[in-house]
Enzyme design. Sequence first.
Site, PDB file in Angstrom:
ATOM      1  N   TYR A 173       0.841  -1.197   0.000  1.00  0.00           N
ATOM      2  CA  TYR A 173       0.000   0.000   0.000  1.00  0.00           C
ATOM      3  C   TYR A 173       0.878   1.249   0.000  1.00  0.00           C
ATOM      4  O   TYR A 173       1.615   1.525   0.946  1.00  0.00           O
ATOM      5  CB  TYR A 173      -0.910   0.042   1.230  1.00  0.00           C
ATOM      6  CG  TYR A 173      -2.023  -0.983   1.270  1.00  0.00           C
ATOM      7  CD1 TYR A 173      -2.269  -1.844   0.211  1.00  0.00           C
ATOM      8  CD2 TYR A 173      -2.840  -1.087   2.388  1.00  0.00           C
ATOM      9  CE1 TYR A 173      -3.283  -2.778   0.263  1.00  0.00           C
ATOM     10  CE2 TYR A 173      -3.867  -2.019   2.452  1.00  0.00           C
ATOM     11  CZ  TYR A 173      -4.080  -2.867   1.393  1.00  0.00           C
ATOM     12  OH  TYR A 173      -5.085  -3.793   1.451  1.00  0.00           O
ATOM     13  N   SER A 174       0.785   2.018  -1.073  1.00  0.00           N
ATOM     14  CA  SER A 174       1.552   3.266  -1.213  1.00  0.00           C
ATOM     15  C   SER A 174       3.042   3.053  -0.949  1.00  0.00           C
ATOM     16  O   SER A 174       3.706   3.867  -0.290  1.00  0.00           O
ATOM     17  CB  SER A 174       0.987   4.357  -0.292  1.00  0.00           C
ATOM     18  OG  SER A 174      -0.302   4.749  -0.702  1.00  0.00           O
TER      19      SER A 174
END
Length: 344
Positions: free
Chosen positions: A62-63
């Site tokens: 995630y990111s």
Amino acid sequence: MDYRQLGASGLRVPALSFGTGTFGGKGPLFGAWGQSDASAARRLLDICLDAGVTLFDTADVYSDGASEEVLGAAIKGRRDAVLVSTKTGLPVGDGPQDWGASRARLIRAVEDSLRRLGTNHIDLLQLHAYDAHTPVEELMATLDRLIAAGKVRYAGVSNYPGWQLMKAQAAADRHGWPRLVAHQVYYSLIGRDYEWELMPLAQDQGVGALVWSPLGWGRLTGKIGRGRPIPPGSRLHDTARFAPPVADEHLYRVVDALEAVAAETGRTVPQIALNWLLRRPTVASVIIGARDEAQLRDNLGAVGWALNPEQIATLDAASEQLPPYPHTPYRQQEGFARLAPRLV
């Protein structure tokens, strides 16, 4: 907040948990989901904890790790009050050891996640996807090692095929290693594939479902329906290519039913969709996400009440789809079994 056992484990998790895919905001997918920094994340966590939501889910992908970093900053000083779930296995770089579930990859990934989260243990580690190149014995032995070292408390998987999940459980039983207790799955009123094989397996093997994208990638928010296409500001314009497909007529039929039940109950469409999921077998926790406080508070309104049998039947009928082979004959047999008493 209702708390439930996670599968056959002793871990109790809240019926609603919070997904942090909106934290960090890097890249074409996660940047479209949200861009909460540490300050905004702390405020969202405050609201969650006040409501009894204690499980927070993230992933190293995630990111590019920023979600774990923001979550780590948000839980600083209150680690004992929360459960942290993270995932690994999807590619995080271009190197040969930057993806998968090999022993080398898992050990390094856990160390990296612990550093980003600012903690000494992960409450629930999940394999983000099935790695066909790593023998199941290597995978399960490594999870056993991480659990024995105290770096991981419980292990699960995400987006796994049923036969591989069963192989992992069999390997654990064969060697006396800890079993998998969770399966993070896509499940919603417009995506009920989980019911065909993975739900019966979970019931048989004591694996609790953690449901991701319970609102069908934003399609069940009440903003989309007959005569109401995707609004201009919707993140679906940027993320639809990543989302499981759904036929328009099926979506509209489900939304029609949701709106009818919402009008009858005085609840919002998302609250109805989430509450329906909370009544399904094997579901331990439904992961909600939010880019702002108003969205979070609305989602939290999905608990503390229950749909009645007639409303559940309405939603069931609107969302039902014929499963593929080889599941179709068994569904037909189930239907015949329900009908049979009326035929004799």
